[in-house]
Design an enzyme around this catalytic site. Structure first.
Site, PDB file in Angstrom:
ATOM      1  N   HIS A 184      38.116  35.615  31.892  1.00 34.15           N
ATOM      2  CA  HIS A 184      36.695  35.418  32.228  1.00 34.15           C
ATOM      3  C   HIS A 184      35.758  36.151  31.256  1.00 34.15           C
ATOM      4  O   HIS A 184      36.217  36.796  30.329  1.00 34.15           O
ATOM      5  CB  HIS A 184      36.472  35.800  33.696  1.00 34.15           C
ATOM      6  N   SER A 188      34.669  36.643  38.880  1.00 33.56           N
ATOM      7  CA  SER A 188      36.024  37.136  38.583  1.00 33.56           C
ATOM      8  C   SER A 188      36.022  37.887  37.253  1.00 33.56           C
ATOM      9  O   SER A 188      35.336  37.485  36.314  1.00 33.56           O
ATOM     10  CB  SER A 188      36.998  35.953  38.478  1.00 33.56           C
ATOM     11  N   SER A 207      39.456  35.911  43.574  1.00 30.75           N
ATOM     12  CA  SER A 207      39.933  35.294  44.813  1.00 30.75           C
ATOM     13  C   SER A 207      39.557  36.172  45.998  1.00 30.75           C
ATOM     14  O   SER A 207      39.156  35.667  47.063  1.00 30.75           O
ATOM     15  CB  SER A 207      41.453  35.127  44.763  1.00 30.75           C
TER      16      SER A 207
HETATM   17  C1  PLP Z   1      36.345  28.906  39.876  1.00 30.34           C
HETATM   18  C2  PLP Z   1      37.294  30.037  40.142  1.00 30.34           C
HETATM   19  N1  PLP Z   1      37.247  30.667  41.330  1.00 30.34           N
HETATM   20  C3  PLP Z   1      38.067  31.694  41.610  1.00 30.34           C
HETATM   21  C4  PLP Z   1      38.970  32.155  40.696  1.00 30.34           C
HETATM   22  C5  PLP Z   1      39.893  33.281  41.056  1.00 30.34           C
HETATM   23  O1  PLP Z   1      39.671  34.444  40.306  1.00 30.34           O
HETATM   24  P1  PLP Z   1      40.844  35.538  40.168  1.00 30.34           P
HETATM   25  O2  PLP Z   1      41.847  34.982  39.218  1.00 30.34           O
HETATM   26  O3  PLP Z   1      40.171  36.755  39.647  1.00 30.34           O
HETATM   27  O4  PLP Z   1      41.416  35.733  41.522  1.00 30.34           O
HETATM   28  C6  PLP Z   1      39.066  31.527  39.446  1.00 30.34           C
HETATM   29  C7  PLP Z   1      40.051  32.007  38.470  1.00 30.34           C
HETATM   30  O5  PLP Z   1      40.111  31.638  37.336  1.00 30.34           O
HETATM   31  C8  PLP Z   1      38.192  30.444  39.163  1.00 30.34           C
HETATM   32  O6  PLP Z   1      38.242  29.810  37.977  1.00 30.34           O
END
Ligand code: PLP
Length: 434
Positions: free
Chosen positions: A218, A213, A85
């Site tokens: 992931h 991420s 994010s």
């Molecule tokens: C497509 C997508 N974008 C952004 C994120 C955000 O990643 P994070 O959880 O590391 O903040 C995710 C999280 O799963 C995601 O699937």
């Protein structure tokens, strides 16, 4: 004197005694999550190495990770951040830099994105005051087509920001051509798609910026963590500034005077010689990762090809099993575009029969200890936090609504083996009883 070698050898012993055997799979007892992390003794060793340095913040592991991660993508720059994010926030923010002059993003500009999305792909642009233009998705790839993007473009469109959802690439090549022709920024959210390719190139290499991420769900994990990638040195500089408090100074942590004129800058309306370390050319944040995260990232990165292959293997194995069991009568399966090689994040299934109740199937699977997940926010425009936002919507979002009501995914992550996938497949056939 205790040496690092002794500590590492004890760490190996500890790992052998506590984790190496793994847990035996017991149907109906062992929980099979839809996503998960795979860690080994090398990961533990790297975390200990980072601890023994007692450096804490971005240090030698961080520097090495950024280099190696960029190399993996075949891109010039990668910046590590503390989540996917944050990566999206940094990538978006870079495009608001005043140094971009008339190309900088401004409140009131429009950005195009699918309504079937993850919230933090779009939140930075929403919070900055851009207007989202939500488009529907194609049901084969659960993502947008270049035609849908073209249809949504107006003179106000300044950004296209789309995730390669669940590791299945959309046509990033065509979309990047459309964006280039019209002078629109293109950001590829690759948080779910590390290793996926289209037309023999990694997703994330078509846009101006890409994000990733490292949350445990992931392809590789650093606990919390993420990265921003780009080939563009100016965008890298702005992204780095937004990540590091908005500062103009680009010294690495604990370094000083990299620019050789720390006390002779004249910027903004500050007095001549104001310490460069405290000059802020952007309204930034602190979204940096620690050296533990980077150390873990390095050992995970060594195994990334194996992880990706296992995800592909598991996806194909589960698909074959489901076809053998006759599941195609009840579910639609995802398909890859021609020329795409997905790096699957999950196995998305969509109930074919409108009268079938998804919740009762998910409840059944949950009782059988099989974890499921939805395609993130479904139709994000229906989410409580998004009801009041200023937006434009293209069409009736029919497919997005279908995904919201009828789709879910099960795991294919590398911690799952054939026995577990057989168990998942046979329990999915409970669909017959709905
Ligand atoms: C497509 C997508 N974008 C952004 C994120 C955000 O990643 P994070 O959880 O590391 O903040 C995710 C999280 O799963 C995601 O699937």
């Amino acid at each position: 004197m205790v040496s690092r070698e002794e500590i590492h050898s004890l760490c190996h012993k500890y790992y052998e005694e506590n984790f190496a055997a793994g847990k035996k799979f017991e149907p109906e007892k062992t929980f099979l999550p839809a996503n998960g992390k795979v860690l080994d003794v090398d990961d533990l060793s790297m975390l200990i190495d980072a601890s023994l340095d007692m450096w804490l913040t971005a240090g030698r592991f961080h520097e090495q990770f950024e280099k190696e991660f960029a190399k993996f993508w075949g891109l010039r720059h990668s910046l590590m951040v503390n989540s996917g994010s944050s990566a999206n926030l940094v990538a978006f923010s870079a495009l608001t830099s005043p140094f971009l002059k008339d190309r900088k993003l401004k409140p009131g500009d429009e950005f195009i994105t699918p309504a079937a999305c993850f919230p933090t792909t779009i939140n930075p642009a929403l919070q900055y005051g851009l207007t989202p233009v939500f488009v529907d998705v194609d049901l084969k790839i659960h993502n947008v087509t270049p035609e849908q993007i073209e249809e949504a473009i107006t003179p106000k469109t300044k950004l296209v920001m789309i995730a390669h959802t669940l590791g299945n690439p959309y046509d990033a090549k065509k979309i990047s051509e459309i964006c280039k022709e019209k002078g629109i920024w293109f950001v590829e959210d690759c948080c779910d798609a590390l290793g996926a390719t289209i037309h023999e190139k990694h997703v994330g290499t078509f846009g101006d910026l890409a994000t990733c991420s490292f949350y445990p769900a992931h392809h590789i994990t650093t606990g919390e963590g993420g990265a921003v990638m780009t080939n563009n040195p100016a965008l890298k500089k702005f992204a780095e500034s937004f990540r590091d408090w908005g500062r103009d100074c680009y010294c690495a942590p604990a370094q000083e005077n990299t620019c050789q004129k720390r006390y002779s800058w004249k910027i903004g309306e500050l007095p001549l010689g104001y310490d460069h370390k405290y000059i802020y050319s952007h309204i930034g944040y602190n979204l940096k990762a620690t050296d533990w995260q980077a150390a873990l990232g390095l050992s995970q990165l060594k195994k990334v090809s194996g992880f990706i292959e296992k995800r592909r293997y598991n996806f194909n194995y589960l698909k074959t099993k489901l076809i053998e069991l006759g599941a195609e009568e009840y579910f639609d399966f995802p398909t890859a575009l021609e020329g795409a090689n997905p790096s699957w994040f999950g196995f998305l299934l969509t109930l074919k029969n409108a009268n079938m109740n998804r919740s009762s199937l998910l409840q059944y699977l949950n009782d059988k200890k099989i974890g499921t997940r939805l395609l993130f926010g479904g139709n994000i425009t229906k989410q409580p936090g998004y009801l009041e936002i200023n937006k434009r919507v293209i069409g009736d979002l029919k497919n997005t609504n279908l995904i919201m009501e009828k789709s879910f995914y099960v795991g294919i992550w590398p911690g799952l083996n054939e026995e577990m996938l057989n168990y998942i497949a046979s329990n999915l056939m409970h669909v017959k009883n709905l």
